[in-house]
Design an enzyme around this catalytic site. Structure first.
Site, PDB file in Angstrom:
ATOM      1  N   ASP A  82      -0.194   4.972   0.863  1.00  0.00           N
ATOM      2  CA  ASP A  82      -0.384   6.136   2.018  1.00  0.00           C
ATOM      3  C   ASP A  82      -0.418   5.550   3.120  1.00  0.00           C
ATOM      4  O   ASP A  82      -1.182   4.560   3.355  1.00  0.00           O
ATOM      5  CB  ASP A  82      -2.038   6.707   1.741  1.00  0.00           C
ATOM      6  CG  ASP A  82      -2.075   7.362   0.421  1.00  0.00           C
ATOM      7  OD1 ASP A  82      -2.821   8.227   0.344  1.00  0.00           O
ATOM      8  OD2 ASP A  82      -1.229   7.193  -0.608  1.00  0.00           O
ATOM      9  N   ASP A 137       0.762  -1.287  -0.057  1.00  0.00           N
ATOM     10  CA  ASP A 137       0.169   0.074   0.039  1.00  0.00           C
ATOM     11  C   ASP A 137       0.746   1.190   0.196  1.00  0.00           C
ATOM     12  O   ASP A 137       2.105   1.154   0.113  1.00  0.00           O
ATOM     13  CB  ASP A 137      -0.741  -0.019   1.293  1.00  0.00           C
ATOM     14  CG  ASP A 137      -1.620   1.265   1.371  1.00  0.00           C
ATOM     15  OD1 ASP A 137      -2.340   1.826   0.617  1.00  0.00           O
ATOM     16  OD2 ASP A 137      -1.568   1.822   2.554  1.00  0.00           O
TER      17      ASP A 137
END
Length: 231
Positions: free
Chosen positions: A31, A29
């Site tokens: 953020d 991922d």
């Protein structure tokens, strides 16, 4: 079995260390995992709308809003009319790689793993982070921009939890390996589908729901702490 391998590093359902060369693919991922911010919240902050947008972001990441696509559309709609120059402002002034990101990526690349960045965020940031960390491929969302302003829309399909899982499986297929030979690293509820498909799931400074389900939880320190689990 749950064990705190060292302070802030918890392992569940296996015995560490694992051989790094057992794995062929690693997916991240972006953020709050590879980088220190939620980009959409910082764009909203620059536009004076952070409170409204970040409330939806937090609820989505905790798993309280189960339709990620709807939550993203709602947040992006609040950005209609924001100058596109704010994207560059967020990237240059606010976005930083999380501690240990460069060390971890260098180590997994040296071991021959293929890397994937798969994000519910935006290509403006994901493509730049991909290049900085020499990640092999990135998949994320496209913000609509017309006449130098955000349109308040996402162009094309939205990368949600199900799409993150599909991208992980695609990366495994491209690498000629089974999903059991992959690692997935994330922090929010929309990372759980890809983490569940991977052979090793890693929660990084994650929401409680994600920490509980992950095989490794890094609760303090940097991303490179994963190398305490992999040898």
């Amino acid at each position: 079995m749950t064990t705190e391998l060292s302070p802030g590093l918890v392992i569940q359902r296996f015995t560490a260390p694992l051989p790094l060369n057992r794995f062929k693919v690693i997916a991240f991922d972006m953020d709050s995992t590879l980088i220190n911010i939620e980009c959409i919240d910082e764009i909203a902050d620059a536009a004076g709308k952070k409170a409204e947008v970040s409330a939806i972001t937090e609820a989505a990441m905790r798993g309280e809003i189960t339709d990620f696509k709807d939550s993203l559309r709602r947040r992006v709609a609040l950005l209609k009319g924001v100058p596109a120059t704010f994207l560059d402002q967020v990237y240059t002034e606010r976005l930083r790689l999380n501690p240990g990101a460069e060390v971890l990526l260098a180590a997994v690349h040296a071991a021959g793993l293929r890397s994937l960045l798969v994000s519910g965020g935006f290509t403006f940031f994901a493509d730049r982070v991909r290049d900085r960390l020499k990640i092999h491929r990135a998949q994320s969302n496209v913000l609509g921009i017309e006449d130098g302003m955000l349109t308040g829309e996402v162009i094309g399909g939205i990368v949600d939890g199900a799409e993150k899982q599909r991208q992980l499986l695609r990366a495994c297929e491209e690498a000629g390996c089974a999903p059991a030979e992959s690692i997935a690293v994330g922090d929010g509820a929309n990372d759980l589908p890809m983490m569940g498909a991977a052979g090793l799931s890693v929660a990084f400074h994650a929401k409680p729901k994600v920490r509980e389900q992950a095989m490794v939880a890094i609760n303090s320190g940097g991303l490179d702490r994963l190398l305490e689990v992999l040898r």
